[in-house]
Design a protein around this motif. Structure first.
Motif, PDB file in Angstrom:
ATOM      1  N   VAL A  98       7.544  -4.498   7.288  1.00  0.00           N
ATOM      2  CA  VAL A  98       6.793  -3.558   6.446  1.00  0.00           C
ATOM      3  C   VAL A  98       5.301  -3.890   6.496  1.00  0.00           C
ATOM      4  CG1 VAL A  98       6.342  -2.869   4.061  1.00  0.00           C
ATOM      5  CG2 VAL A  98       8.687  -2.964   4.891  1.00  0.00           C
ATOM      6  N   ALA A  99       4.986  -5.171   6.367  1.00  0.00           N
ATOM      7  CA  ALA A  99       3.584  -5.604   6.396  1.00  0.00           C
ATOM      8  C   ALA A  99       2.945  -5.313   7.748  1.00  0.00           C
ATOM      9  CB  ALA A  99       3.494  -7.095   6.079  1.00  0.00           C
TER      10      ALA A  99
ATOM     11  N   ILE B 252       2.206  -1.591   7.971  1.00  0.00           N
ATOM     12  CA  ILE B 252       1.033  -1.227   7.178  1.00  0.00           C
ATOM     13  C   ILE B 252      -0.242  -1.673   7.884  1.00  0.00           C
ATOM     14  CG2 ILE B 252      -0.200  -1.703   5.020  1.00  0.00           C
ATOM     15  CD1 ILE B 252       2.553  -1.928   3.665  1.00  0.00           C
ATOM     16  N   SER B 253      -0.239  -2.880   8.411  1.00  0.00           N
ATOM     17  CA  SER B 253      -1.417  -3.408   9.103  1.00  0.00           C
ATOM     18  C   SER B 253      -1.745  -2.584  10.345  1.00  0.00           C
ATOM     19  CB  SER B 253      -1.199  -4.875   9.489  1.00  0.00           C
ATOM     20  OG  SER B 253      -1.071  -5.695   8.350  1.00  0.00           O
TER      21      SER B 253
ATOM     22  N   CYS C  88      -3.293   0.781   9.285  1.00  0.00           N
ATOM     23  CA  CYS C  88      -4.672   0.636   8.801  1.00  0.00           C
ATOM     24  C   CYS C  88      -5.632   0.305   9.946  1.00  0.00           C
ATOM     25  CB  CYS C  88      -4.746  -0.440   7.720  1.00  0.00           C
ATOM     26  SG  CYS C  88      -3.943   0.020   6.164  1.00  0.00           S
TER      27      CYS C  88
ATOM     28  N   ILE D  34       1.385  -6.197  -0.217  1.00  0.00           N
ATOM     29  CA  ILE D  34       1.090  -4.913   0.439  1.00  0.00           C
ATOM     30  C   ILE D  34      -0.416  -4.727   0.600  1.00  0.00           C
ATOM     31  CG2 ILE D  34       1.210  -2.410   0.146  1.00  0.00           C
ATOM     32  CD1 ILE D  34       3.952  -2.846  -1.182  1.00  0.00           C
TER      33      ILE D  34
ATOM     34  N   ALA E 103      -2.638  -4.391   4.095  1.00  0.00           N
ATOM     35  CA  ALA E 103      -3.586  -3.309   4.344  1.00  0.00           C
ATOM     36  C   ALA E 103      -4.964  -3.854   4.701  1.00  0.00           C
ATOM     37  CB  ALA E 103      -3.669  -2.403   3.117  1.00  0.00           C
TER      38      ALA E 103
END
Length: 243
Positions: A35-36, A39-40, A43, A100, A104
């Protein structure tokens, strides 16, 4: 960011000889790690391709970082320290939100990488890092050899890398930079196996579903996330093609 290894202290852990519990815990750790990373990646791509967002981080006329860009570069480290040192005081939901936000911010800071290296080399190195990380994660999970002493050695080398990196910020030696990258690959490959084994042992001693278990899964995901990102960046500095 080069530092990723922390010795977590958890209280009231219920010891269970339960492989199912360990598997569930590890699965949760990797879920949050993925998940991380997602997200990274989102972004990083967003800020690297949107000129309006990019201008918030870089002065397009001079090529220098803006004040916000500098803050974004160092903010992930502040989040890591906050989550690590405030672990026992932070609730599981708050820790999840911080994780989270960290992902980001880390992704936003990685947008600079996409500006320096070609997209094809970034993709190629990412795939290579993923394969190497996966192999070492499996090795760490399946090995019966105790990696504690090996992990301690990797942590010592990591500290050496941090010191050398700080020194190189002032002397800007290409040779030292290259050496740091090669040693970094070895260190983060080793830390991946060590951290996965450590998390497997933590999971085997937990009653799955407790609030502390959720916090430990987030911190485990943070540790593996940093192993992967630093492995990726080390490989990119060696094999990446600059624009």
């Amino acid at each position: 960011m080069e530092s990723n290894n922390f010795d977590y202290q958890y209280k009231n852990v219920i010891q269970l000889d339960d492989q199912a519990s360990s598997r569930k815990f590890i699965a949760n750790v990797f879920m949050w790690m993925f998940v991380a990373l997602g997200i990274s990646a989102f972004c990083a791509y967003l800020f690297a391709t949107d000129i309006n967002l990019l201008s918030k981080l870089i002065d397009l006329s001079t090529g220098r970082r803006t004040g916000l860009g500098t803050v974004v570069m160092f903010a992930p480290l502040a989040f890591v320290m906050l989550m690590s040192f405030g672990l026992n005081k932070i609730s599981a939901p708050v820790l999840t939100v911080l994780f989270i936000l960290f992902a980001a911010l880390m992704g936003t800071s990685l947008s600079f990488v996409l500006l320096v290296y070609t997209a094809s080399s970034v993709l190629g190195v990412f795939i290579t890092a993923s394969v190497v990380f996966g192999i070492m994660a499996i090795a760490g999970y399946t090995t019966t050899q105790d990696l504690t002493n090996f992990g301690s050695l990797m942590v010592m080398l990591l500290l050496g890398i941090i010191v050398a990196s700080v020194v190189n910020m002032f002397i800007a030696s290409p040779g030292l930079s290259k050496a740091i990258s090669y040693i970094g690959v070895a260190v983060f490959v080793g830390l991946t196996a060590y951290d996965v084994q450590k998390l497997k042992r933590i999971g085997a001693g937990l009653e799955y579903g407790l609030a502390d278990t959720k916090k430990m899964a987030i911190m485990g995901a943070l540790s593996l996330y940093m192993d992967f990102i630093n492995l990726f960046l080390s490989l990119l500095r060696i094999f990446g093609s600059r624009k």
